[in-house]
Design a protein around this motif. Structure first.
Motif, PDB file in Angstrom:
ATOM      1  N   VAL A  22      -3.997  -3.670   5.562  1.00  0.00           N
ATOM      2  CA  VAL A  22      -2.912  -3.242   5.524  1.00  0.00           C
ATOM      3  C   VAL A  22      -1.697  -3.629   5.937  1.00  0.00           C
ATOM      4  O   VAL A  22      -0.561  -4.282   6.472  1.00  0.00           O
ATOM      5  N   TRP A  33      -4.590  -6.679  -4.712  1.00  0.00           N
ATOM      6  CA  TRP A  33      -3.286  -6.192  -4.313  1.00  0.00           C
ATOM      7  C   TRP A  33      -2.299  -6.946  -5.540  1.00  0.00           C
ATOM      8  O   TRP A  33      -2.275  -8.391  -5.589  1.00  0.00           O
ATOM      9  N   PRO A  38       1.763  -5.162   0.316  1.00  0.00           N
ATOM     10  CA  PRO A  38       1.992  -3.693   0.970  1.00  0.00           C
ATOM     11  C   PRO A  38       3.543  -4.009   1.283  1.00  0.00           C
ATOM     12  O   PRO A  38       3.795  -5.432   1.922  1.00  0.00           O
ATOM     13  N   ASP A  42       4.406   0.506   2.728  1.00  0.00           N
ATOM     14  CA  ASP A  42       3.355   0.559   2.883  1.00  0.00           C
ATOM     15  C   ASP A  42       2.726   0.341   4.241  1.00  0.00           C
ATOM     16  O   ASP A  42       2.014   1.175   4.951  1.00  0.00           O
ATOM     17  N   GLU A  66      -3.578   5.029  -1.426  1.00  0.00           N
ATOM     18  CA  GLU A  66      -3.100   3.659  -2.243  1.00  0.00           C
ATOM     19  C   GLU A  66      -3.174   3.881  -3.503  1.00  0.00           C
ATOM     20  O   GLU A  66      -3.672   4.864  -4.151  1.00  0.00           O
TER      21      GLU A  66
END
Length: 173
Positions: A22, A33, A38, A42, A66
């Motif tokens: 991330v 994702w 992110p 995040d 997550e």
């Protein structure tokens, strides 16, 4: 530790290697994702998590999670604890979603799930905050059962406290 599952979401406990990806912005072959993940939040949370792991070890179950949609498995945000419960049994939480996932009730659902999880593990109080102009985040905490607990020049504070630590199906009780 396994995933926490809600009606529409999977709250996946973040591992060190996942947090490193991330921070680097590099999904591996198994990571799914959603576009926009992110977010900066995040990445910041993953950095804090990695710092905690380096300093004191993996904080799970009081680490980062997550947020993934159950329907397609895509990561749409994150939430978690800023650390383990203090001596009084209190934790601080944070959360965030990619813009495309906002306004659908995901944040409130994820936060309710995390609050139930915390309560079942002996937490007596959970706290959070939101900037004065972040009305959506304030609504998320209210919808999850948290109540206003003060403010300063920058943020409004929210909390939920339980007089017993028996798990319940409703975090507002």
């Amino acid at each position: 530790m396994g995933d926490l599952v809600t009606a529409r979401l999977v709250l996946h406990p973040m591992t060190v290697s996942e947090a490193e990806r991330v921070v680097a912005g590099e999904a591996d072959g198994s990571a799914r994702w959603a576009p926009g993940y992110p977010t900066d939040g995040d990445v910041s949370a993953a950095r804090r998590f990695l710092g905690t792991c380096a300093d004191t070890g993996d904080p799970q179950p009081f680490g980062n999670y997550e947020i993934r949609r159950r329907g397609d498995g895509q990561a749409i945000g994150g939430l978690g604890f800023h650390g383990p419960a203090d001596a009084n049994g209190s934790v601080t939480i944070g959360y965030g979603l990619i813009p495309a996932a906002r306004g659908k009730g995901y944040a409130s659902e994820a936060l309710r799930g995390l609050l139930l999880f915390a309560r079942a593990r002996g937490v007596t109080c959970a706290k959070g905050d939101a900037d004065h102009d972040n009305i959506a985040s304030q609504h998320v905490m209210l919808a999850a059962g948290m109540r206003p607990a003060g403010q300063d020049e920058r943020v409004r504070y929210f909390e939920i406290a339980w007089t017993d630590t028996t798990a319940n199906t409703d975090p507002r009780s």
